[in-house]
Scaffold this active site. Structure first.
Site, PDB file in Angstrom:
ATOM      1  N   CYS A 112       0.745  -1.358  -0.027  1.00  0.00           N
ATOM      2  CA  CYS A 112      -0.012   0.048   0.174  1.00  0.00           C
ATOM      3  C   CYS A 112       0.811   1.325  -0.045  1.00  0.00           C
ATOM      4  O   CYS A 112       1.980   1.225   0.700  1.00  0.00           O
ATOM      5  CB  CYS A 112      -1.019   0.174   1.342  1.00  0.00           C
ATOM      6  N   HIS A 156      -9.175  -4.064  -1.753  1.00  0.00           N
ATOM      7  CA  HIS A 156      -8.235  -3.133  -0.847  1.00  0.00           C
ATOM      8  C   HIS A 156      -8.362  -1.731  -1.040  1.00  0.00           C
ATOM      9  O   HIS A 156      -8.421  -0.930  -0.035  1.00  0.00           O
ATOM     10  CB  HIS A 156      -6.740  -3.537  -1.458  1.00  0.00           C
ATOM     11  N   GLU A 157      -8.863  -1.105  -2.226  1.00  0.00           N
ATOM     12  CA  GLU A 157      -9.186   0.205  -2.126  1.00  0.00           C
ATOM     13  C   GLU A 157     -10.460   0.752  -1.483  1.00  0.00           C
ATOM     14  O   GLU A 157     -10.452   1.657  -0.946  1.00  0.00           O
ATOM     15  CB  GLU A 157      -9.287   0.868  -3.677  1.00  0.00           C
ATOM     16  N   HIS A 160     -10.148   1.172   2.180  1.00  0.00           N
ATOM     17  CA  HIS A 160      -9.714   2.551   2.597  1.00  0.00           C
ATOM     18  C   HIS A 160     -10.797   3.627   3.010  1.00  0.00           C
ATOM     19  O   HIS A 160     -10.634   4.425   3.908  1.00  0.00           O
ATOM     20  CB  HIS A 160      -8.944   3.279   1.413  1.00  0.00           C
TER      21      HIS A 160
HETATM   22 CO    CO Z   1      -3.959   1.031  -0.033  1.00  0.00          CO
END
Ligand code: CO
Length: 186
Positions: A112, A156-157, A160
């Site tokens: 990341c 993953h995004e 966030h």
């Molecule tokens: Co990331």
């Protein structure tokens, strides 16, 4: 806004844990500009020469909170070994609408832009997800049926947006434990 490895916030900055908000419609000009700059970052980040010169870390995705802006904006560009774009999305308010029970994980672990320390271990995610979003490139609503690598990048995004980092999902006691019904991705 200048986006490079100095302006991307890291996990020692508490803003990385903020919840991101929906973007209003029609998408405000400033949000469009930000998302296109994020796309530009991701695109350039995999060009070694530019990356070196402009202090960019290679990435396939970035979310606005990584610039300290808590809005549901994500840029994703996945290229093949020759540098051709295989997937390219400029997503506004992406949302997972369904996901498989079957899991997948990156054999080499995840990375990341906001995490500078290596965290080893498997991150298990759904092998397939369906995501609905507004795509600024198409200027329309889209539905992405993603599997394997793209599915992992999307999850993953979208994590966030909730202030979740990939290593939160690593089993601390047994980072490389094998889960049933999960397959590795190279
Ligand atoms: Co990331």
């Amino acid at each position: 806004m200048l986006i490079n490895n100095d302006t991307i916030i890291k996990d020692d900055d508490e803003r990385i844990r903020m919840k991101s908000e929906d973007v209003s419609f029609p998408v405000p000009k400033e949000d469009k500009e930000l998302l296109m700059e994020m796309m530009d970052y991701v695109d350039k980040s995999t060009d070694e020469e530019i990356a070196e010169k402009e202090n960019l870390r290679a990435a396939v995705g970035i979310s606005a909170i990584q610039l300290g802006i808590p809005k549901k904006l994500t840029a994703i560009i996945i290229k093949d070994d020759e540098g051709n774009k295989v997937f390219e999305y400029a997503l506004v308010n992406p949302k997972i609408v369904s996901q498989s029970v079957e899991k997948a994980y990156l054999e080499a672990g995840e990375g990341c832009l906001s995490v500078e320390v290596e965290h080893q271990g498997y991150v298990y995610r759904s092998a397939r997800v369906k995501v609905r979003a507004y795509d600024l490139l198409k200027e329309d609503y889209i539905e992405i049926k993603a599997e394997d690598y793209l599915a992992i990048v999307l999850q993953h995004e979208l994590d966030h947006f909730k202030g979740i980092l990939f290593y939160d999902r690593i089993d601390q006691k047994n980072p490389f434990h094998k889960e049933d019904n999960a397959h590795p991705i190279e």
